[in-house]
Design a protein around this motif. Structure first.
Motif, short mmCIF file in Angstrom:
data_model
loop_
_atom_site.label_atom_id
_atom_site.label_comp_id
_atom_site.label_asym_id
_atom_site.label_seq_id
_atom_site.Cartn_x
_atom_site.Cartn_y
_atom_site.Cartn_z
N THR A 79 0.96 -0.86 0.00
CA THR A 79 0.11 0.44 0.23
C THR A 79 1.08 1.21 0.36
O THR A 79 2.29 1.27 0.81
N VAL A 80 0.76 2.24 -0.93
CA VAL A 80 1.21 3.09 -0.72
C VAL A 80 -0.11 4.26 -0.94
O VAL A 80 -0.91 4.56 -0.42
N TYR A 81 0.33 6.11 0.50
CA TYR A 81 -0.30 6.62 1.21
C TYR A 81 -0.34 7.84 0.48
O TYR A 81 1.04 8.49 -0.18
N LEU A 82 -0.63 8.69 0.27
CA LEU A 82 -0.79 10.20 -0.23
C LEU A 82 -1.80 11.42 1.98
O LEU A 82 -3.00 11.10 1.18
N GLN A 83 -0.87 11.66 2.22
CA GLN A 83 -1.29 12.07 2.76
C GLN A 83 -1.17 13.77 2.16
O GLN A 83 -0.24 14.35 2.43
N MET A 84 -2.54 14.79 2.65
CA MET A 84 -2.32 16.17 2.16
C MET A 84 -3.29 16.92 3.18
O MET A 84 -4.61 16.19 3.93
N ASN A 85 -2.49 17.65 3.29
CA ASN A 85 -3.14 18.48 4.96
C ASN A 85 -3.04 20.24 3.75
O ASN A 85 -2.83 20.11 3.02
N SER A 86 -3.67 20.84 4.62
CA SER A 86 -4.07 22.71 4.12
C SER A 86 -4.86 22.51 3.17
O SER A 86 -3.75 23.10 2.13
N LEU A 87 -5.92 21.12 2.82
CA LEU A 87 -5.89 21.53 1.65
C LEU A 87 -6.93 22.53 0.60
O LEU A 87 -7.19 23.30 1.72
N LYS A 88 -6.52 22.85 -0.28
CA LYS A 88 -7.18 24.16 -1.19
C LYS A 88 -7.85 24.05 -2.51
O LYS A 88 -8.17 23.01 -2.66
N PRO A 89 -9.34 24.95 -2.25
CA PRO A 89 -10.36 24.51 -3.54
C PRO A 89 -9.78 23.97 -4.53
O PRO A 89 -9.74 23.37 -5.25
N GLU A 90 -8.86 24.27 -5.60
CA GLU A 90 -7.91 24.24 -6.38
C GLU A 90 -6.90 22.73 -6.07
O GLU A 90 -6.76 22.44 -6.87
N ASP A 91 -7.20 22.80 -5.29
CA ASP A 91 -7.08 20.69 -5.38
C ASP A 91 -7.88 19.59 -5.80
O ASP A 91 -7.88 19.20 -5.54
N THR A 92 -9.23 20.23 -5.79
CA THR A 92 -10.33 19.66 -6.81
C THR A 92 -9.69 18.99 -7.70
O THR A 92 -9.56 19.46 -8.03
N ALA A 93 -10.16 17.74 -7.37
CA ALA A 93 -9.87 16.47 -8.57
C ALA A 93 -9.84 15.04 -8.71
O ALA A 93 -9.65 14.93 -7.69
N VAL A 94 -9.46 14.34 -9.40
CA VAL A 94 -9.45 13.20 -9.53
C VAL A 94 -8.26 13.06 -9.40
O VAL A 94 -7.35 12.99 -9.98
N TYR A 95 -7.39 11.90 -8.14
CA TYR A 95 -6.45 11.27 -7.68
C TYR A 95 -5.90 9.84 -8.27
O TYR A 95 -7.52 9.21 -7.91
N TYR A 96 -5.45 9.90 -8.96
CA TYR A 96 -4.59 8.71 -9.28
C TYR A 96 -3.52 8.09 -8.74
O TYR A 96 -2.03 8.66 -8.63
N CYS A 97 -3.02 6.67 -9.07
CA CYS A 97 -2.10 5.99 -8.36
C CYS A 97 -1.77 5.41 -9.29
O CYS A 97 -2.79 4.14 -10.15
N THR A 98 -0.59 5.49 -9.62
CA THR A 98 0.34 4.43 -11.47
C THR A 98 1.40 4.38 -10.10
O THR A 98 2.10 4.21 -9.18
N ALA A 99 2.31 3.51 -11.09
CA ALA A 99 2.87 2.78 -10.94
C ALA A 99 4.11 2.06 -12.01
O ALA A 99 3.21 2.46 -13.08
N ALA A 100 5.57 2.19 -11.32
CA ALA A 100 6.40 2.67 -12.70
C ALA A 100 7.79 1.98 -12.78
O ALA A 100 7.92 2.27 -11.72
#
Length: 122
Positions: free
Chosen positions: A78-99
């Motif tokens: 499992t990979v995590y993304l901790q997002m703090n101090s979120l702003k309206p411009e952070d609104t989006a679909v967030y995707y996990c990816t592997a390479a």
């Protein structure tokens, strides 16, 4: 093909926090670099952060480097993304990816999740 499944998105107020999770099947997180992208309406998909198979992290864009933190748990694939101090411009679909490496994340990604919606609004 192996699968990536994101979760943890939702609606939060400006200044709030969310923790996104990405579960990889077949122990993919042990051999691949893993990272997060996002795509806002009408905009191109942009890379945010990456963590290598050895655990080193890279922040792709300055707009989130002080607010978002990537981490992983190899035992849980499992990979995590901790997002703090979120702003309206952070609104989006967030995707996990592997390479094969963080240098190839995005264009060279072999796997993508289906995405999880993050909406930042009061």
């Amino acid at each position: 093909q192996l699968a990536l499944v994101e979760s943890g998105g939702g609606l939060v107020q400006p200044g709030g926090s969310l923790r996104l999770s990405c579960v990889a099947s077949g122990f993919i997180s042990d051999v691949y670099a893993m990272g997060w992208y996002r795509q806002a309406p009408g905009k191109e998909r942009e890379g945010l952060s990456c963590i290598s198979s050895s655990g080193y992290t890279t922040n792709v864009v300055d707009s989130v480097k002080d607010r978002f933190t990537i981490s992983k748990d190899k035992a849980k694939n499992t990979v995590y993304l901790q997002m703090n101090s979120l702003k309206p411009e952070d609104t989006a679909v967030y995707y996990c990816t592997a390479a094969p490496s963080c240098h190839r994340l995005g264009v060279g990604s072999d796997y993508w999740g289906q995405g999880t919606q993050v909406t930042v609004s009061s």
